[in-house]
Design an enzyme around this catalytic site. Structure first.
Site, PDB file in Angstrom:
ATOM      1  N   THR A 115      24.868 -14.672 -35.914  1.00  0.00           N
ATOM      2  CA  THR A 115      25.332 -13.544 -36.710  1.00  0.00           C
ATOM      3  C   THR A 115      24.108 -12.773 -37.171  1.00  0.00           C
ATOM      4  O   THR A 115      23.063 -13.372 -37.432  1.00  0.00           O
ATOM      5  CB  THR A 115      26.133 -14.017 -37.941  1.00  0.00           C
ATOM      6  OG1 THR A 115      26.157 -12.974 -38.926  1.00  0.00           O
ATOM      7  CG2 THR A 115      25.514 -15.230 -38.589  1.00  0.00           C
ATOM      8  N   CYS A 163      26.257  -6.117 -35.527  1.00  0.00           N
ATOM      9  CA  CYS A 163      27.141  -7.200 -35.927  1.00  0.00           C
ATOM     10  C   CYS A 163      27.624  -7.825 -34.637  1.00  0.00           C
ATOM     11  O   CYS A 163      27.985  -7.105 -33.690  1.00  0.00           O
ATOM     12  CB  CYS A 163      28.309  -6.679 -36.759  1.00  0.00           C
ATOM     13  SG  CYS A 163      29.523  -7.953 -37.158  1.00  0.00           S
TER      14      CYS A 163
END
Length: 231
Positions: A83, A198
């Site tokens: 992430t 993202c």
């Protein structure tokens, strides 16, 4: 082949993409039935997201450090945080372990520099767009001046990530909103590339949707991890 430790589940939608990419790239490099040696720690993302949204970054760091140490104890030789946002505590995690942490911003920045892009649009969670941990690493380490949407744009980008992509929802209206934001940043801010900052955004848009370079952080990070594992 080195064993990679993956800290995932943030969300599991993009962690599944990491798993596929890392194994596919390994098979491409080695051929035959080869696949990657992986250990996976997968969070209950609700517990992490709660800490993010109340600003409890120390609590989030504690969770990450615990996971990293368990992966190292399990035999991981390199660490991959699956992430972008949770690289906010990359320095704290690295300080707590003795194996290298393979930073997603470094993998992304090398591709940006190679492409000759100087001012990419950064689409990500509010935390990544508004705080300096990611943008400053790009700027200080690589001379990349990332630009982010205005308040309205940041709200749209963030909402789609948490309320749709993290739940596996991919909608044409949200794709159109993202592409509209990219065009605005290109027109008004001189954006000459797009960072999908993202790891879920790869579910929504890709290089085929725009005519400036797109940097898929999920794929780039996975490729960097395989480079490390096979070095």
């Amino acid at each position: 082949m080195k064993t990679l430790g993956l800290i995932g589940g943030m969300s599991w939608e993009s962690t599944a993409i990491y798993y596929r990419h890392i194994n596919e790239i390994t098979r491409q490099r080695l051929g035959g039935l080869h696949s990657a040696r992986l250990l996976l720690w997968s969070f209950d993302f609700a517990k992490v997201a709660e800490r993010q949204h109340v600003g409890d970054w120390q609590g989030a760091a504690d969770l990450m450090i615990e996971a990293a140490r368990k992966l190292e104890d399990g035999g991981a030789e390199g660490l991959v945080i699956c992430t972008n946002t949770m690289h906010r505590m990359a320095n704290e995690v690295q300080a707590a372990i003795s194996i290298p942490l393979l930073h997603i911003a470094d993998a992304t920045a090398k591709a940006i520099v190679s492409a000759g892009v100087k001012r990419p649009a950064l689409l990500a969670t509010r935390f990544t767009m508004e705080q300096d941990f990611y943008k400053e690493r790009l700027r200080a380490g690589y001379g990349i001046d990332a630009v982010v949407p205005d308040e309205r744009g940041r709200a749209i980008i963030h909402r789609v990530i948490y309320e749709e992509l993290c739940l596996g929802i991919v909608s044409e209206s949200s794709k159109a909103a993202y592409l509209s934001e990219i065009e605005r940043l290109r027109r008004e801010n001189g954006a000459d590339g797009v960072i999908m900052g993202c790891t879920e955004i790869t579910m929504l848009i890709g290089q085929g949707d725009v005519d400036i370079p797109v940097f898929d952080t999920t794929l780039l990070h996975a490729g960097s991890a395989v480079d490390f594992a096979l070095a």
